[in-house]
Design a protein around this motif. Structure first.
Motif, mmCIF file in Angstrom:
data_model
loop_
_atom_site.group_PDB
_atom_site.id
_atom_site.type_symbol
_atom_site.label_atom_id
_atom_site.label_comp_id
_atom_site.label_asym_id
_atom_site.label_seq_id
_atom_site.Cartn_x
_atom_site.Cartn_y
_atom_site.Cartn_z
ATOM 1 N N LEU A 79 -7.012 2.777 1.958
ATOM 2 C CA LEU A 79 -7.721 3.707 3.433
ATOM 3 C C LEU A 79 -8.004 2.965 4.196
ATOM 4 O O LEU A 79 -7.424 2.814 5.287
ATOM 5 C CB LEU A 79 -7.602 4.872 2.908
ATOM 6 N N TYR B 288 0.860 -1.254 0.017
ATOM 7 C CA TYR B 288 0.184 -0.297 0.293
ATOM 8 C C TYR B 288 1.061 1.497 -0.040
ATOM 9 O O TYR B 288 1.855 1.494 0.596
ATOM 10 C CB TYR B 288 -0.877 -0.085 1.061
ATOM 11 N N SER C 204 1.757 5.440 0.731
ATOM 12 C CA SER C 204 1.064 5.569 2.930
ATOM 13 C C SER C 204 -0.335 6.377 3.191
ATOM 14 O O SER C 204 -0.649 6.246 1.726
ATOM 15 C CB SER C 204 2.290 6.793 2.994
ATOM 16 N N GLU C 205 -0.768 6.092 3.942
ATOM 17 C CA GLU C 205 -2.130 6.344 4.072
ATOM 18 C C GLU C 205 -1.918 8.429 3.778
ATOM 19 O O GLU C 205 -2.763 8.563 3.303
ATOM 20 C CB GLU C 205 -2.358 6.814 5.615
ATOM 21 N N GLN D 39 -5.895 -0.549 5.040
ATOM 22 C CA GLN D 39 -4.198 0.091 5.792
ATOM 23 C C GLN D 39 -4.650 0.473 7.409
ATOM 24 O O GLN D 39 -3.583 0.323 7.896
ATOM 25 C CB GLN D 39 -3.432 0.506 4.879
ATOM 26 N N THR D 40 -6.087 1.091 7.418
ATOM 27 C CA THR D 40 -5.846 1.544 8.788
ATOM 28 C C THR D 40 -7.102 0.655 9.527
ATOM 29 O O THR D 40 -7.119 0.448 10.558
ATOM 30 C CB THR D 40 -6.847 2.911 8.538
ATOM 31 N N ASN E 253 -1.935 7.958 -0.110
ATOM 32 C CA ASN E 253 -3.726 7.448 -0.552
ATOM 33 C C ASN E 253 -4.365 8.930 -0.343
ATOM 34 O O ASN E 253 -5.211 8.896 -0.959
ATOM 35 C CB ASN E 253 -3.756 6.143 0.557
ATOM 36 N N MET E 254 -4.619 9.447 1.116
ATOM 37 C CA MET E 254 -5.580 10.398 1.347
ATOM 38 C C MET E 254 -4.455 11.991 -0.063
ATOM 39 O O MET E 254 -6.175 12.082 -0.448
ATOM 40 C CB MET E 254 -5.063 11.506 2.346
#
Length: 116
Positions: A73, A21, A23-24, A76-77, A27-28
């Motif tokens: 997202l 993935y 990174s958050e 991965q969270t 992806n944001m």
């Protein structure tokens, strides 16, 4: 495909083809970009803008791209989107069960749509 299945399919795809993935934060940023692309298609399809030469009305594709990144997202969270969506529906039902029905702005809008 259920939301749970979609989360599993995206996770499998990322692990098989995507290496990992993003990174958050990346992806944001990607989600924001995809929402902008969706907004562009909606503005050209339903708004006053016209499509530029070579652009196409790919509304479904853009919606799917938004959903893809949102699922990334969530995965991965550690978010179960099925569970969270149900919580959101329950919250809105409890909070808004009469609110929209009693909104004269919505009634007027619906009446004018029926006349068309």
């Amino acid at each position: 495909m259920t939301i749970k299945e979609a989360q599993e399919v995206v996770d499998k795809w990322i692990k098989e083809y995507g290496v990992r993935y993003f990174s958050e934060l990346t992806n944001m940023a990607c989600l924001t970009e995809e929402v902008g692309e969706l907004a562009r298609v909606i503005a050209r399809t339903y708004g006053d803008q016209s499509f530029k030469k070579g652009e196409k009305p790919n509304l479904g594709e853009e919606m799917a791209d938004v959903l893809w990144v949102l699922i990334c997202l969530a995965n991965q969270t550690g978010i179960d989107l099925t569970e969270e969506l149900q919580k959101s529906i329950d919250k809105k039902t409890q909070r808004d069960s009469e609110r929209h029905k009693n909104n004269p702005k919505l009634k007027d809008h619906n009446d004018s749509k029926l006349k068309e």
